[in-house]
Design a protein around this motif. Structure first.
Motif, PDB file in Angstrom:
ATOM      1  N   ARG A 110       2.659  27.498  -1.084  1.00  0.00           N
ATOM      2  CA  ARG A 110       2.900  26.557   0.009  1.00  0.00           C
ATOM      3  C   ARG A 110       3.273  25.199  -0.569  1.00  0.00           C
ATOM      4  N   ASP A 111       4.371  24.626  -0.104  1.00  0.00           N
ATOM      5  CA  ASP A 111       4.687  23.257  -0.504  1.00  0.00           C
ATOM      6  C   ASP A 111       3.565  22.333  -0.053  1.00  0.00           C
ATOM      7  N   MET A 112       3.394  21.235  -0.795  1.00  0.00           N
ATOM      8  CA  MET A 112       2.283  20.326  -0.531  1.00  0.00           C
ATOM      9  C   MET A 112       2.786  18.898  -0.302  1.00  0.00           C
ATOM     10  N   THR A 113       2.126  18.219   0.600  1.00  0.00           N
ATOM     11  CA  THR A 113       2.252  16.774   0.749  1.00  0.00           C
ATOM     12  C   THR A 113       0.871  16.180   0.514  1.00  0.00           C
ATOM     13  N   PHE A 114       0.789  15.207  -0.379  1.00  0.00           N
ATOM     14  CA  PHE A 114      -0.482  14.535  -0.667  1.00  0.00           C
ATOM     15  C   PHE A 114      -0.382  13.100  -0.177  1.00  0.00           C
ATOM     16  N   ILE A 115      -1.381  12.672   0.605  1.00  0.00           N
ATOM     17  CA  ILE A 115      -1.402  11.311   1.136  1.00  0.00           C
ATOM     18  C   ILE A 115      -2.748  10.677   0.807  1.00  0.00           C
ATOM     19  N   ALA A 116      -2.699   9.535   0.131  1.00  0.00           N
ATOM     20  CA  ALA A 116      -3.888   8.728  -0.143  1.00  0.00           C
ATOM     21  C   ALA A 116      -3.667   7.381   0.526  1.00  0.00           C
ATOM     22  N   TYR A 117      -4.503   7.035   1.492  1.00  0.00           N
ATOM     23  CA  TYR A 117      -4.189   5.878   2.313  1.00  0.00           C
ATOM     24  C   TYR A 117      -5.322   4.861   2.356  1.00  0.00           C
ATOM     25  N   GLU A 118      -4.916   3.631   2.638  1.00  0.00           N
ATOM     26  CA  GLU A 118      -5.830   2.495   2.677  1.00  0.00           C
ATOM     27  C   GLU A 118      -6.367   2.266   4.093  1.00  0.00           C
ATOM     28  N   GLY A 119      -7.425   1.470   4.183  1.00  0.00           N
ATOM     29  CA  GLY A 119      -7.838   0.878   5.434  1.00  0.00           C
ATOM     30  C   GLY A 119      -8.407   1.796   6.497  1.00  0.00           C
ATOM     31  N   GLU A 120      -9.075   2.878   6.106  1.00  0.00           N
ATOM     32  CA  GLU A 120      -9.631   3.780   7.132  1.00  0.00           C
ATOM     33  C   GLU A 120     -10.951   3.284   7.672  1.00  0.00           C
ATOM     34  N   GLU A 121     -11.717   2.560   6.855  1.00  0.00           N
ATOM     35  CA  GLU A 121     -13.073   2.175   7.239  1.00  0.00           C
ATOM     36  C   GLU A 121     -13.126   0.879   8.047  1.00  0.00           C
ATOM     37  N   VAL A 122     -11.962   0.328   8.378  1.00  0.00           N
ATOM     38  CA  VAL A 122     -11.924  -0.931   9.125  1.00  0.00           C
ATOM     39  C   VAL A 122     -11.095  -0.734  10.395  1.00  0.00           C
ATOM     40  N   ALA A 123     -10.713  -1.820  11.029  1.00  0.00           N
ATOM     41  CA  ALA A 123      -9.999  -1.743  12.302  1.00  0.00           C
ATOM     42  C   ALA A 123      -8.726  -0.912  12.171  1.00  0.00           C
ATOM     43  N   THR A 124      -8.375  -0.231  13.266  1.00  0.00           N
ATOM     44  CA  THR A 124      -7.240   0.692  13.271  1.00  0.00           C
ATOM     45  C   THR A 124      -5.951   0.037  12.801  1.00  0.00           C
ATOM     46  N   GLU A 125      -5.793  -1.245  13.052  1.00  0.00           N
ATOM     47  CA  GLU A 125      -4.550  -1.928  12.680  1.00  0.00           C
ATOM     48  C   GLU A 125      -4.288  -1.890  11.178  1.00  0.00           C
ATOM     49  N   TYR A 126      -5.330  -1.664  10.377  1.00  0.00           N
ATOM     50  CA  TYR A 126      -5.168  -1.638   8.924  1.00  0.00           C
ATOM     51  C   TYR A 126      -5.021  -0.221   8.365  1.00  0.00           C
ATOM     52  N   ASN A 127      -5.132   0.792   9.214  1.00  0.00           N
ATOM     53  CA  ASN A 127      -5.151   2.180   8.751  1.00  0.00           C
ATOM     54  C   ASN A 127      -3.798   2.601   8.183  1.00  0.00           C
TER      55      ASN A 127
END
Length: 355
Positions: A110-127
């Motif tokens: 299966r092809d893969m997409t990996f996403i590592a993202y900032e700002g999850e633990e704070v207000a949605t605007e930073y997600n």
């Protein structure tokens, strides 16, 4: 790898160093495209493109809650201690390791997409995942998405939706010795409070074989300016957690019906988070369930899987450790949770028919 990620301190809004470290791993891989994006510039998206029959998205956030003197990591008696060991650097480490090791593997199914993202633990605007959803929704495309939230290695499918409304009652302030000169805002709010207290939520909602529960509760209440004064304003926040067989619009209509209309009381919407259906009937999701031995339950609470569901991508929560340990100063995760999830994920990514 989990220990290494824990040691790179990354409380929300300070994800630069850990994003740099993850990016270095990703850019060292052959045949992988890498993008760095987000309002803070610390969200990473990497993709294989081998023309395989399915695409699996592996996503996890880089940030943690504020540190509590719990870095660097500590390993004792087979248990890994440290900030983010559960939420969610263990899940992120499993996903990053699988992506790095299997991107060029000859048996990758299966092809893969990996996403590592900032700002999850704070207000949605930073997600950071929200920014990708807004600016590059095509990067979230896949046959199934996995989010590394802590689940103890069990699939927690979909998620509840959430609506929060603010109910404000207004009256007239007066001295409590001359109460007839005032209009008590708290008393105006009482009928609405009673309707919430008397409400019986659904406690067994079957969606794709997962059993969800709903809840309607007053979660905040404020009133009064002094102990001898009739309050001229009373405010309560009401939170409705609903099962994914309702759309957000349907849930809002139901909530307004339950609350009713009351003279002198205004109801305003504070937040709406749509639910995510499990989507376990999709082939890639069903195969994932099989690969993990059928260990599935409903997800209580809202997570970023809803962002994938909005785009029509079946999504589940799948990570390491007890979610009850998240955000605690003594946060810890058994190493066996990490190794078991890594083995199961490898089996899933390498199994099945190739295109």
């Amino acid at each position: 790898m989990t220990g290494l990620l824990i040691d790179i301190e990354s409380p929300s809004h300070h994800e630069g160093a850990i994003a740099d470290a993850v990016e270095a791993v990703l850019r060292g891989l052959d045949g992988v495209s890498v993008e760095r994006t987000g309002d803070g510039g610390n969200t990473l998206v990497a993709r294989t493109d081998r023309g395989l029959s399915q695409r699996v998205v592996l996503a996890g956030h880089l940030d943690t809650v504020p540190l509590a003197d719990n870095t660097p990591h500590r390993l004792a008696d087979g248990v890994l201690h440290g900030c983010g060991s559960v939420d969610m650097k263990s899940g992120l480490a499993v996903y990053l390791s699988a992506f790095a090791r299997l991107a060029a593997h000859p048996d990758l199914a299966r092809d893969m997409t990996f996403i590592a993202y900032e700002g999850e633990e704070v207000a949605t605007e930073y997600n950071g995942l929200g920014h990708v959803e807004r600016d590059h929704p095509e990067w979230l495309a896949g046959d199934v998405a996995l989010l590394g939230e802590p689940t103890g290695g069990m699939i927690e499918a979909g998620c509840q939706g959430s609506i929060r409304v603010i109910c404000t009652a207004r009256g007239t302030r007066a001295h409590s010795a001359r109460a007839w000169l005032g209009d008590n805002a708290v008393h105006r709010l009482v009928p609405l409070l009673a309707r919430v207290a008397d409400y019986t939520p659904r406690d067994r909602v079957d969606v794709d074989g997962c059993i969800y529960r709903e809840g309607l509760n007053v979660v905040r209440l404020e009133a009064g300016v002094a102990n001898n004064t009739i309050p001229d304003e009373a405010v309560c926040a009401v939170n409705f957690r609903f099962a994914p067989d309702r759309t957000a619009d349907e849930a809002m209509a139901h909530l307004r019906e339950v609350l009713g209309e009351h003279e002198g009381v205004d109801i305003t919407v504070d937040d709406v988070a749509p639910p995510a259906a499990p989507g376990l009937n999709a082939p890639a999701a069903a195969e994932l369930v099989d690969a993990l031995g059928g260990r599935v339950r409903a997800k209580y609470g809202w997570t970023d899987v809803a962002r994938f569901a909005e785009l029509g991508v079946p999504a589940v929560n799948l990570g390491c450790g007890d979610p009850g340990q998240a955000h605690k100063p003594e946060e810890h995760c058994p190493v066996e949770h990490i190794t078991q999830l890594a083995a199961a994920l490898d089996g899933y990514l390498l199994g099945g028919e190739r295109a």
